[in-house]
Scaffold this motif. Structure first.
Motif, PDB file in Angstrom:
ATOM      1  N   ASN A 206     -16.350  43.757 -44.049  1.00 12.89           N
ATOM      2  CA  ASN A 206     -15.824  43.054 -42.906  1.00 12.89           C
ATOM      3  C   ASN A 206     -16.418  41.420 -43.077  1.00 12.89           C
ATOM      4  O   ASN A 206     -17.317  41.152 -43.518  1.00 12.89           O
ATOM      5  CB  ASN A 206     -16.894  43.529 -41.712  1.00 12.89           C
ATOM      6  CG  ASN A 206     -16.920  42.665 -40.551  1.00 12.89           C
ATOM      7  OD1 ASN A 206     -16.607  41.560 -40.355  1.00 12.89           O
ATOM      8  ND2 ASN A 206     -17.028  43.433 -39.328  1.00 12.89           N
ATOM      9  N   ASP A 207     -15.380  40.535 -43.099  1.00 13.73           N
ATOM     10  CA  ASP A 207     -15.750  39.102 -43.527  1.00 13.73           C
ATOM     11  C   ASP A 207     -16.567  38.330 -43.027  1.00 13.73           C
ATOM     12  O   ASP A 207     -17.098  37.548 -43.457  1.00 13.73           O
ATOM     13  CB  ASP A 207     -14.378  38.404 -43.422  1.00 13.73           C
ATOM     14  CG  ASP A 207     -13.718  38.178 -42.013  1.00 13.73           C
ATOM     15  OD1 ASP A 207     -14.174  38.880 -41.246  1.00 13.73           O
ATOM     16  OD2 ASP A 207     -12.447  37.820 -42.111  1.00 13.73           O
ATOM     17  N   GLY A 208     -16.806  38.861 -41.465  1.00 17.18           N
ATOM     18  CA  GLY A 208     -18.022  38.045 -40.941  1.00 17.18           C
ATOM     19  C   GLY A 208     -19.322  38.051 -41.386  1.00 17.18           C
ATOM     20  O   GLY A 208     -19.726  37.073 -41.789  1.00 17.18           O
ATOM     21  N   PRO A 209     -20.185  39.264 -41.473  1.00 12.91           N
ATOM     22  CA  PRO A 209     -21.329  39.463 -41.925  1.00 12.91           C
ATOM     23  C   PRO A 209     -21.275  38.760 -43.408  1.00 12.91           C
ATOM     24  O   PRO A 209     -22.299  38.223 -43.802  1.00 12.91           O
ATOM     25  CB  PRO A 209     -21.651  40.984 -42.070  1.00 12.91           C
ATOM     26  CG  PRO A 209     -20.684  41.657 -41.175  1.00 12.91           C
ATOM     27  CD  PRO A 209     -19.648  40.761 -40.864  1.00 12.91           C
ATOM     28  N   ILE A 210     -20.320  39.048 -44.264  1.00 14.07           N
ATOM     29  CA  ILE A 210     -20.488  38.435 -45.689  1.00 14.07           C
ATOM     30  C   ILE A 210     -20.266  36.629 -45.570  1.00 14.07           C
ATOM     31  O   ILE A 210     -20.742  36.130 -46.370  1.00 14.07           O
ATOM     32  CB  ILE A 210     -19.198  39.242 -46.582  1.00 14.07           C
ATOM     33  CG1 ILE A 210     -19.528  40.833 -46.564  1.00 14.07           C
ATOM     34  CG2 ILE A 210     -19.403  38.616 -48.190  1.00 14.07           C
ATOM     35  CD1 ILE A 210     -20.840  41.045 -47.132  1.00 14.07           C
ATOM     36  N   LEU A 211     -18.937  36.490 -45.201  1.00 13.16           N
ATOM     37  CA  LEU A 211     -18.742  35.044 -45.294  1.00 13.16           C
ATOM     38  C   LEU A 211     -19.391  34.131 -44.532  1.00 13.16           C
ATOM     39  O   LEU A 211     -19.488  32.934 -44.835  1.00 13.16           O
ATOM     40  CB  LEU A 211     -17.017  34.856 -45.094  1.00 13.16           C
ATOM     41  CG  LEU A 211     -16.329  35.904 -45.939  1.00 13.16           C
ATOM     42  CD1 LEU A 211     -14.614  35.477 -45.686  1.00 13.16           C
ATOM     43  CD2 LEU A 211     -16.331  35.411 -47.480  1.00 13.16           C
ATOM     44  N   HIS A 255      -8.988  27.940 -47.980  1.00 13.11           N
ATOM     45  CA  HIS A 255      -9.504  28.535 -49.229  1.00 13.11           C
ATOM     46  C   HIS A 255      -9.703  29.962 -49.448  1.00 13.11           C
ATOM     47  O   HIS A 255     -10.212  30.399 -50.412  1.00 13.11           O
ATOM     48  CB  HIS A 255     -10.690  27.781 -49.520  1.00 13.11           C
ATOM     49  CG  HIS A 255     -11.994  27.850 -48.511  1.00 13.11           C
ATOM     50  ND1 HIS A 255     -11.967  27.652 -47.175  1.00 13.11           N
ATOM     51  CD2 HIS A 255     -12.957  28.570 -48.444  1.00 13.11           C
ATOM     52  CE1 HIS A 255     -13.040  28.029 -46.317  1.00 13.11           C
ATOM     53  NE2 HIS A 255     -13.667  28.486 -47.293  1.00 13.11           N
ATOM     54  N   ARG A 256      -9.643  30.658 -48.390  1.00 13.46           N
ATOM     55  CA  ARG A 256      -9.955  32.210 -48.324  1.00 13.46           C
ATOM     56  C   ARG A 256      -8.666  33.053 -48.362  1.00 13.46           C
ATOM     57  O   ARG A 256      -9.005  34.083 -48.563  1.00 13.46           O
ATOM     58  CB  ARG A 256     -10.888  32.499 -47.184  1.00 13.46           C
ATOM     59  CG  ARG A 256     -12.388  31.757 -47.229  1.00 13.46           C
ATOM     60  CD  ARG A 256     -13.307  32.456 -46.542  1.00 13.46           C
ATOM     61  NE  ARG A 256     -14.518  32.006 -46.597  1.00 13.46           N
ATOM     62  CZ  ARG A 256     -15.427  31.489 -45.563  1.00 13.46           C
ATOM     63  NH1 ARG A 256     -14.799  31.288 -44.211  1.00 13.46           N
ATOM     64  NH2 ARG A 256     -16.333  30.821 -45.618  1.00 13.46           N
ATOM     65  N   ILE A 257      -7.703  32.610 -47.854  1.00 15.01           N
ATOM     66  CA  ILE A 257      -6.495  33.429 -47.428  1.00 15.01           C
ATOM     67  C   ILE A 257      -6.027  34.244 -48.591  1.00 15.01           C
ATOM     68  O   ILE A 257      -5.683  35.389 -48.565  1.00 15.01           O
ATOM     69  CB  ILE A 257      -5.313  32.443 -46.885  1.00 15.01           C
ATOM     70  CG1 ILE A 257      -4.248  33.511 -46.056  1.00 15.01           C
ATOM     71  CG2 ILE A 257      -4.717  31.695 -47.657  1.00 15.01           C
ATOM     72  CD1 ILE A 257      -4.850  34.435 -44.826  1.00 15.01           C
ATOM     73  N   GLY A 258      -6.164  33.618 -49.626  1.00 14.71           N
ATOM     74  CA  GLY A 258      -5.825  34.277 -50.906  1.00 14.71           C
ATOM     75  C   GLY A 258      -6.288  35.638 -51.486  1.00 14.71           C
ATOM     76  O   GLY A 258      -6.045  36.569 -52.047  1.00 14.71           O
ATOM     77  N   TYR A 259      -7.687  35.655 -50.760  1.00 19.64           N
ATOM     78  CA  TYR A 259      -8.485  36.686 -51.264  1.00 19.64           C
ATOM     79  C   TYR A 259      -8.000  37.907 -50.201  1.00 19.64           C
ATOM     80  O   TYR A 259      -7.995  39.102 -50.397  1.00 19.64           O
ATOM     81  CB  TYR A 259      -9.790  36.489 -50.930  1.00 19.64           C
ATOM     82  CG  TYR A 259     -10.446  35.707 -52.002  1.00 19.64           C
ATOM     83  CD1 TYR A 259     -10.832  35.814 -53.069  1.00 19.64           C
ATOM     84  CD2 TYR A 259     -10.664  34.039 -51.414  1.00 19.64           C
ATOM     85  CE1 TYR A 259     -11.429  34.845 -54.007  1.00 19.64           C
ATOM     86  CE2 TYR A 259     -10.988  32.853 -52.547  1.00 19.64           C
ATOM     87  CZ  TYR A 259     -11.573  33.550 -53.720  1.00 19.64           C
ATOM     88  OH  TYR A 259     -11.898  32.650 -54.498  1.00 19.64           O
ATOM     89  N   LEU A 260      -7.659  37.900 -49.111  1.00 24.14           N
ATOM     90  CA  LEU A 260      -6.840  38.899 -48.265  1.00 24.14           C
ATOM     91  C   LEU A 260      -5.724  39.507 -49.137  1.00 24.14           C
ATOM     92  O   LEU A 260      -5.366  40.671 -49.186  1.00 24.14           O
ATOM     93  CB  LEU A 260      -6.362  38.170 -47.064  1.00 24.14           C
ATOM     94  CG  LEU A 260      -5.519  39.324 -46.136  1.00 24.14           C
ATOM     95  CD1 LEU A 260      -6.634  40.494 -45.770  1.00 24.14           C
ATOM     96  CD2 LEU A 260      -5.289  38.760 -44.784  1.00 24.14           C
TER      97      LEU A 260
END
Length: 302
Positions: A206-211, A255-260
């Motif tokens: 879940n990107d919320g808790p991590i990012l 800067h994060r979209i590539g990770y998805l």
């Protein structure tokens, strides 16, 4: 002895009826974009403060989430479309009338939806029974009015609920809840009447808790791939569930979209993956496994 809150029997995963997903898939993979709306000036219920950082309005907090609906959602949508992902949206229902362009983009793609309440700054934990009943009826009626469809899933706004929520969900015809996150397979939820299935959501991938904690994008990719690899291996014996939960205000950043893209490319390159929705999974489980799993704990008791 039953364990509080006695909503699900303890059923160790090493001794359960074997689950076979469609086409013998090892992993049922569902993607849950959290398309949310946070109020600029919410009402404090006296228990849980929606914006504890500062007196209202918390302009910084509000605008961060607003970015998701203005910009991040559309960037995220391009990547999801690349892999033909049918999502299950964890939806703040107010998005349907506050952001009609976002609503139309999701509806036109035939995504499924689970209610995430109306606003992620409005909680249900302090509602009495009459208030919660009215709230759930409003959920169903609002969703029907704007989509023409029946709402089947529920995930409490900002993960809020009451001890009676599962009973009321079943009574009002919901098929599944995603508030319980303690398994790698769907499970029957004990309710006073009717039936209700738990479809595992996640606070891990879940990107919320991590990012929002330490913003390590590479780490997020590593844990998503590692999560999938382990479930894929175990799923050869009995089907597993992997949820990828994303938020446009985090994953939709430039800067994060590539990770998805990285994570989806990896998972979708595997055979024996059922890319599905929570609605489809819950109904498949209800038809094929609910009765057998619900009856199985009695065979384990001494």
């Amino acid at each position: 002895m039953p364990l509080a809150p006695d909503r699900m029997d303890y059923l160790p995963i090493i001794d359960r009826p074997v689950i076979k997903w469609p086409n013998n898939a090892r992993v049922a993979f569902w993607v849950s974009p959290n398309i949310e709306h946070y109020e600029y000036l919410p009402t404090f219920d006296g228990k849980r403060n929606p914006w504890p950082r500062s007196p209202y309005p918390d302009v910084q907090g509000y605008s961060h989430f607003d970015y998701g609906n203005r910009v991040g959602f559309w960037r995220m949508l391009e990547v999801l479309d690349t892999y033909n992902i049918r999502c299950t949206v964890s939806l703040s229902l107010s998005v349907l009338y506050h952001f009609p362009e976002v609503a139309e983009a999701m509806i036109s793609r035939k995504w499924d939806f689970m209610s995430h309440g109306f606003y992620n700054t409005e909680y249900i934990s302090t509602l009495d029974e009459a208030g919660e009943r009215a709230y759930l009826r409003d959920n169903l009626e609002t969703f029907k009015r704007y989509t023409g469809r029946r709402l089947k899933g529920f995930f409490g706004p900002s993960a809020s609920c009451t001890d009676r929520t599962p009973d009321l969900l079943a009574e009002y015809g919901f098929v599944y809840s995603s508030d319980f996150m303690h398994d790698d397979q769907p499970m029957p939820i004990k309710v006073k009447s009717g039936r209700l299935v738990s479809v595992p959501y996640t606070v891990e991938t879940n990107d919320g808790p991590i990012l929002r904690t330490f913003a390590d994008n590479d780490y997020f990719v590593r844990i998503c791939r590692a999560q999938f690899d382990q479930l894929y291996e175990e799923g050869a014996e009995s089907g597993r569930v992997m949820c990828l939960a994303i938020h446009p205000c985090w994953t939709g950043q430039p800067h994060r979209i590539g990770y998805l893209d990285n994570v989806l490319n990896y998972i979708m390159s595997h055979d024996c993956v059922w890319q599905t929705t929570a609605d489809e999974m819950a109904e498949y489980y209800m038809t094929n496994y609910y009765d057998a799993v619900a009856a199985h704990p009695a065979t384990l008791r001494i």
